[in-house]
Design a protein around this motif. Structure first.
Motif, PDB file in Angstrom:
ATOM      1  N   VAL A 213       0.830  -1.358   0.059  1.00 55.12           N
ATOM      2  CA  VAL A 213      -0.090   0.054  -0.096  1.00 55.12           C
ATOM      3  C   VAL A 213       0.933   1.201  -0.099  1.00 55.12           C
ATOM      4  O   VAL A 213       0.645   2.056  -0.788  1.00 55.12           O
ATOM      5  CB  VAL A 213      -1.030  -0.039   1.287  1.00 55.12           C
ATOM      6  CG1 VAL A 213      -1.516   1.434   1.278  1.00 55.12           C
ATOM      7  CG2 VAL A 213      -2.017  -1.217   0.962  1.00 55.12           C
ATOM      8  N   GLN A 214       1.829   1.477   0.672  1.00 50.50           N
ATOM      9  CA  GLN A 214       2.757   2.605   0.776  1.00 50.50           C
ATOM     10  C   GLN A 214       3.584   2.653  -0.413  1.00 50.50           C
ATOM     11  O   GLN A 214       3.657   3.667  -1.091  1.00 50.50           O
ATOM     12  CB  GLN A 214       3.785   2.399   2.083  1.00 50.50           C
ATOM     13  CG  GLN A 214       3.156   2.345   3.476  1.00 50.50           C
ATOM     14  CD  GLN A 214       4.283   1.848   4.407  1.00 50.50           C
ATOM     15  OE1 GLN A 214       5.224   1.402   3.999  1.00 50.50           O
ATOM     16  NE2 GLN A 214       3.742   2.104   5.624  1.00 50.50           N
ATOM     17  N   ASN A 215       3.878   1.558  -1.103  1.00 57.19           N
ATOM     18  CA  ASN A 215       4.634   1.636  -2.322  1.00 57.19           C
ATOM     19  C   ASN A 215       3.613   2.075  -3.380  1.00 57.19           C
ATOM     20  O   ASN A 215       3.969   2.931  -4.203  1.00 57.19           O
ATOM     21  CB  ASN A 215       5.118   0.421  -2.629  1.00 57.19           C
ATOM     22  CG  ASN A 215       6.377  -0.083  -1.786  1.00 57.19           C
ATOM     23  OD1 ASN A 215       6.889   0.883  -1.443  1.00 57.19           O
ATOM     24  ND2 ASN A 215       6.554  -1.459  -1.962  1.00 57.19           N
ATOM     25  N   ILE A 216       2.223   1.776  -3.393  1.00 52.76           N
ATOM     26  CA  ILE A 216       1.390   2.116  -4.408  1.00 52.76           C
ATOM     27  C   ILE A 216       1.068   3.659  -4.161  1.00 52.76           C
ATOM     28  O   ILE A 216       1.009   4.455  -5.069  1.00 52.76           O
ATOM     29  CB  ILE A 216       0.157   1.336  -4.461  1.00 52.76           C
ATOM     30  CG1 ILE A 216       0.536  -0.066  -4.992  1.00 52.76           C
ATOM     31  CG2 ILE A 216      -0.986   1.994  -5.203  1.00 52.76           C
ATOM     32  CD1 ILE A 216      -0.735  -1.212  -4.800  1.00 52.76           C
ATOM     33  N   SER A 217       1.077   4.020  -3.041  1.00 51.78           N
ATOM     34  CA  SER A 217       0.798   5.488  -2.458  1.00 51.78           C
ATOM     35  C   SER A 217       1.809   6.388  -3.208  1.00 51.78           C
ATOM     36  O   SER A 217       1.515   7.371  -3.699  1.00 51.78           O
ATOM     37  CB  SER A 217       0.538   5.353  -1.094  1.00 51.78           C
ATOM     38  OG  SER A 217      -0.351   4.681  -0.480  1.00 51.78           O
ATOM     39  N   GLN A 218       3.073   5.892  -3.006  1.00 54.40           N
ATOM     40  CA  GLN A 218       4.255   6.783  -3.392  1.00 54.40           C
ATOM     41  C   GLN A 218       4.132   6.657  -4.788  1.00 54.40           C
ATOM     42  O   GLN A 218       4.369   7.959  -5.469  1.00 54.40           O
ATOM     43  CB  GLN A 218       5.481   6.230  -2.970  1.00 54.40           C
ATOM     44  CG  GLN A 218       5.643   6.175  -1.386  1.00 54.40           C
ATOM     45  CD  GLN A 218       6.829   5.384  -1.147  1.00 54.40           C
ATOM     46  OE1 GLN A 218       7.626   4.747  -1.892  1.00 54.40           O
ATOM     47  NE2 GLN A 218       7.217   5.579   0.080  1.00 54.40           N
ATOM     48  N   SER A 219       3.692   5.628  -5.589  1.00 55.86           N
ATOM     49  CA  SER A 219       3.520   5.695  -7.040  1.00 55.86           C
ATOM     50  C   SER A 219       2.615   6.590  -7.679  1.00 55.86           C
ATOM     51  O   SER A 219       2.675   7.306  -8.630  1.00 55.86           O
ATOM     52  CB  SER A 219       3.467   4.216  -7.592  1.00 55.86           C
ATOM     53  OG  SER A 219       4.402   3.641  -7.262  1.00 55.86           O
ATOM     54  N   MET A 220       1.555   6.776  -6.924  1.00 54.77           N
ATOM     55  CA  MET A 220       0.182   7.222  -7.206  1.00 54.77           C
ATOM     56  C   MET A 220       0.402   9.016  -6.833  1.00 54.77           C
ATOM     57  O   MET A 220       0.043   9.869  -7.849  1.00 54.77           O
ATOM     58  CB  MET A 220      -0.946   7.127  -6.301  1.00 54.77           C
ATOM     59  CG  MET A 220      -1.426   5.783  -6.577  1.00 54.77           C
ATOM     60  SD  MET A 220      -2.021   5.251  -8.199  1.00 54.77           S
ATOM     61  CE  MET A 220      -3.157   6.493  -8.345  1.00 54.77           C
ATOM     62  N   GLU A 221       1.336   9.287  -6.012  1.00 58.09           N
ATOM     63  CA  GLU A 221       1.890  10.728  -5.718  1.00 58.09           C
ATOM     64  C   GLU A 221       2.696  10.872  -6.819  1.00 58.09           C
ATOM     65  O   GLU A 221       2.403  12.211  -7.573  1.00 58.09           O
ATOM     66  CB  GLU A 221       2.849  10.866  -4.505  1.00 58.09           C
ATOM     67  CG  GLU A 221       1.547  10.490  -3.211  1.00 58.09           C
ATOM     68  CD  GLU A 221       2.545  10.634  -1.741  1.00 58.09           C
ATOM     69  OE1 GLU A 221       3.675  11.034  -1.967  1.00 58.09           O
ATOM     70  OE2 GLU A 221       1.989  10.375  -0.858  1.00 58.09           O
ATOM     71  N   VAL A 222       3.548  10.354  -7.318  1.00 57.64           N
ATOM     72  CA  VAL A 222       4.481  10.652  -8.337  1.00 57.64           C
ATOM     73  C   VAL A 222       3.770  10.503  -9.798  1.00 57.64           C
ATOM     74  O   VAL A 222       3.852  11.874 -10.456  1.00 57.64           O
ATOM     75  CB  VAL A 222       5.609   9.542  -8.853  1.00 57.64           C
ATOM     76  CG1 VAL A 222       6.436   9.945  -9.942  1.00 57.64           C
ATOM     77  CG2 VAL A 222       6.530   9.344  -7.464  1.00 57.64           C
ATOM     78  N   LEU A 223       2.759   9.751  -9.886  1.00 57.77           N
ATOM     79  CA  LEU A 223       1.806   9.901 -11.031  1.00 57.77           C
ATOM     80  C   LEU A 223       1.117  11.097 -10.982  1.00 57.77           C
ATOM     81  O   LEU A 223       0.615  11.844 -12.191  1.00 57.77           O
ATOM     82  CB  LEU A 223       1.095   8.585 -11.130  1.00 57.77           C
ATOM     83  CG  LEU A 223       0.021   8.298 -12.439  1.00 57.77           C
ATOM     84  CD1 LEU A 223       0.884   8.373 -13.601  1.00 57.77           C
ATOM     85  CD2 LEU A 223      -0.752   7.099 -12.198  1.00 57.77           C
ATOM     86  N   ASP A 224       0.493  11.474  -9.969  1.00 53.28           N
ATOM     87  CA  ASP A 224      -0.189  12.615  -9.769  1.00 53.28           C
ATOM     88  C   ASP A 224       0.564  13.868 -10.184  1.00 53.28           C
ATOM     89  O   ASP A 224      -0.136  14.865 -10.964  1.00 53.28           O
ATOM     90  CB  ASP A 224      -0.980  12.636  -8.315  1.00 53.28           C
ATOM     91  CG  ASP A 224      -1.920  13.882  -8.161  1.00 53.28           C
ATOM     92  OD1 ASP A 224      -2.783  14.012  -9.166  1.00 53.28           O
ATOM     93  OD2 ASP A 224      -1.904  14.580  -7.244  1.00 53.28           O
ATOM     94  N   LEU A 225       1.793  14.027  -9.634  1.00 51.48           N
ATOM     95  CA  LEU A 225       2.618  15.071  -9.995  1.00 51.48           C
ATOM     96  C   LEU A 225       2.836  15.502 -11.257  1.00 51.48           C
ATOM     97  O   LEU A 225       2.764  16.278 -11.977  1.00 51.48           O
ATOM     98  CB  LEU A 225       3.772  15.106  -9.019  1.00 51.48           C
ATOM     99  CG  LEU A 225       3.622  15.275  -7.294  1.00 51.48           C
ATOM    100  CD1 LEU A 225       5.199  15.322  -6.912  1.00 51.48           C
ATOM    101  CD2 LEU A 225       3.124  16.747  -7.096  1.00 51.48           C
ATOM    102  N   ARG A 226       3.244  14.004 -11.899  1.00 52.84           N
ATOM    103  CA  ARG A 226       3.589  14.169 -13.516  1.00 52.84           C
ATOM    104  C   ARG A 226       2.480  14.500 -14.188  1.00 52.84           C
ATOM    105  O   ARG A 226       2.544  15.361 -15.305  1.00 52.84           O
ATOM    106  CB  ARG A 226       4.194  12.895 -13.763  1.00 52.84           C
ATOM    107  CG  ARG A 226       4.784  12.904 -15.163  1.00 52.84           C
ATOM    108  CD  ARG A 226       5.694  11.719 -15.305  1.00 52.84           C
ATOM    109  NE  ARG A 226       4.852  10.218 -15.206  1.00 52.84           N
ATOM    110  CZ  ARG A 226       5.224   9.112 -14.585  1.00 52.84           C
ATOM    111  NH1 ARG A 226       6.345   9.004 -14.490  1.00 52.84           N
ATOM    112  NH2 ARG A 226       4.562   8.123 -14.591  1.00 52.84           N
ATOM    113  N   THR A 227       1.370  14.058 -14.151  1.00 52.35           N
ATOM    114  CA  THR A 227       0.119  14.173 -14.753  1.00 52.35           C
ATOM    115  C   THR A 227      -0.474  15.789 -14.677  1.00 52.35           C
ATOM    116  O   THR A 227      -0.875  16.411 -15.553  1.00 52.35           O
ATOM    117  CB  THR A 227      -1.338  13.493 -14.206  1.00 52.35           C
ATOM    118  OG1 THR A 227      -0.771  11.937 -14.209  1.00 52.35           O
ATOM    119  CG2 THR A 227      -2.643  13.681 -15.144  1.00 52.35           C
ATOM    120  N   SER A 228      -0.353  16.343 -13.407  1.00 48.95           N
ATOM    121  CA  SER A 228      -0.583  17.541 -13.279  1.00 48.95           C
ATOM    122  C   SER A 228       0.296  18.648 -13.989  1.00 48.95           C
ATOM    123  O   SER A 228      -0.024  19.374 -14.612  1.00 48.95           O
ATOM    124  CB  SER A 228      -0.497  18.031 -11.860  1.00 48.95           C
ATOM    125  OG  SER A 228      -1.349  17.333 -11.019  1.00 48.95           O
TER     126      SER A 228
END
Length: 478
Positions: free
Chosen positions: A93-108
């Motif tokens: 869950v922590q790893n996925i959460s970190q990936s989602m944060e990176v993905l969110d920043l990149r998408t923004s």
């Protein structure tokens, strides 16, 4: 272009719910951190990777039970399969959460770039429409401008490619979250057989009963003394050192009194570490000199024998004044009835779980050791016992739980040889090994708060741990 962002928002929402469930469930499953009780009955805080285990006691038909020691052990929860699975899922869950944060920043970031090129796209669209309606109106200059506009849009291609890759990543993360949700649901259903709120309530109840048992185990019969632990080597051959026998454990001051007669200088160290290093101390100058080494600190006051008298003195460290002084009726002094090592050790003050004591002797009881309960406020003698043991034959003595223990010598080869029980007014000869490492003990006192023996041994400040045997009556199941 907004579809990936909608997917990301849905996944982040799912992740938030999963993380929230984990934060609520894991403390009750793996967070059962308690208090470990050592063999001597003291308690210490343990790390999250450790646990505690209770060995249930056996109850005899007569209502007595032997409370076994509770020893810190590696927590069984940390080795539990479900707990291990939950930790692995938490890491995912922590790893996925970190990936989602990176993905969110990149998408923004990419979305902002697309928005910035929106005006360029609209202008290019208008030019293309005009060219389509009247291709003859597109001259060489207009065609070149159109090519330049198209060239400005070339950086948009890798952004769109990144969007495609991120869309695939979102799909992968959704599959991961789906798998995690299924695993967590399976574990939760498996654990559904256990009411963890009820389990926590039972654990808290067990802890309360454990502490109650520890309270009952406050007293016991001495069965062993550990090897000596040398804290410091300082001062002359004779002296005394101690901590307060009653104050809360947060008060770790150490008092140091070098010498056995005519002394008036008491050093007060803030902590044991300061005492070891010889730093950060204040000095108290007693109004009356002391005799012997049988001093004790009890509830912020020093109790000692005034030199060349049988007067007991209570000196309060806080006010730096004598609160009360009183004669012990008939008590010998000035080396009339000392321990075998001499040193004006006629009167020896002690503290145990029940309060303040004075050990001395008188002419009336032919030099045998007298044990007296003393009122710590008035220094009045409340009750006395004649042990029948000659004080000049004793090396040193101390009291635990109302029992006086006497060593047969102050020199090498000493052992705890005699025990007198004030609760039954009876005695027995014992044979408890006692390692006298430096071969000349001139002070030996028990501290009930720390459950250790403090010793001054030939210029060395030494402590011993003690082992007590407990037999208690219980009102119910332990």
């Amino acid at each position: 272009m907004t579809v990936p962002l909608l997917k990301i928002g849905a996944v982040l929402s799912t992740m938030a719910m999963v993380t929230n469930w984990m934060s609520q469930t894991l403390p009750s499953l793996v967070g059962l951190n308690g208090t470990a009780v050592s063999r001597a009955g003291t308690s210490e805080k343990i790390s999250p990777d450790e646990g505690w285990q209770v060995y249930t006691s056996a109850q005899a038909p007569d209502g007595k039970c032997l409370c076994t020691a509770v020893i810190p052990v590696q927590g069984s929860c940390s080795r539990d399969l479900r707990s291990h699975q939950l930790r692995q899922l938490t890491e995912k869950v922590q790893n996925i959460s970190q990936s989602m944060e990176v993905l969110d920043l990149r998408t923004s970031r990419d979305l902002q770039y697309v928005r910035n090129t929106e005006a360029l796209l609209r202008g290019l669209d208008a030019r293309l429409r005009a060219a389509a309606d009247g291709p003859r109106g597109l001259n060489a200059r207009g065609f070149q401008e159109l090519k330049d506009k198209m060239r400005e849009l070339l950086p948009l291609l890798p952004v769109l490619e990144q969007y495609r890759a991120d869309t695939r990543l979102v799909a992968h993360l959704k599959d991961e979250v789906r798998n995690l949700s299924g695993s967590l649901l399976a574990i939760r259903e498996e654990m559904g057989a256990y009411d963890y709120e009820e389990l926590q309530r039972r654990v808290l109840l067990l802890e309360a009963r454990l502490h109650a048992c520890v309270h009952k185990l406050g007293c016991g019969k001495l069965t062993g003394v550990s090897n000596p632990i040398t804290v410091r080597a300082s001062g002359s051959r004779f002296g005394s050192w101690m901590t307060d026998t009653m104050t809360p454990s947060a008060d770790s001051r150490v008092w140091y009194m070098d010498g056995y007669y005519k002394g008036r200088r008491v050093l007060e160290f803030r902590t044991l570490n300061d005492f070891v290093t010889g730093q950060h101390f204040v000095q108290h100058l007693l109004p009356h000199p002391w005799a012997g080494t049988g001093h004790v600190v009890f509830n912020g006051s020093l109790y000692y024998n005034k030199y060349q008298s049988n007067v007991a003195v209570k000196y309060h460290f806080g006010s730096r004044s004598v609160l009360v002084q009183r004669s012990l009726p008939g008590a010998g002094y000035n080396n009339t009835f000392p321990y075998s090592w001499g040193g004006f050790s006629d009167i020896d003050f002690m503290v145990d779980e029940s309060g303040l004591w004075a050990v001395y002797t008188t002419n009336q009881n032919a030099g045998n050791i007298v044990v007296s309960r003393v009122d710590p406020l008035t220094l009045d003698v409340l009750r006395s016992w004649d042990t029948g043991y000659p004080k000049r034959s004793a090396g040193e003595a101390f009291i635990i739980c109302g029992t006086l223990y006497v060593t047969n010598s102050h020199l090498a080869g000493a052992k705890i040889y005699f025990a007198y029980y004030t609760n039954t007014s009876s005695y027995e000869y014992t044979d408890i090994p006692f390692h006298n490492q430096y071969s000349h003990i001139s002070m030996l006192d028990y501290n009930p708060r720390e459950r250790v023996l403090y010793t001054w041994n030939n210029g060395h400040q030494v402590i011993y741990n003690v082992t007590l045997f407990h037999v208690i009556k219980t009102s119910g199941e332990l």
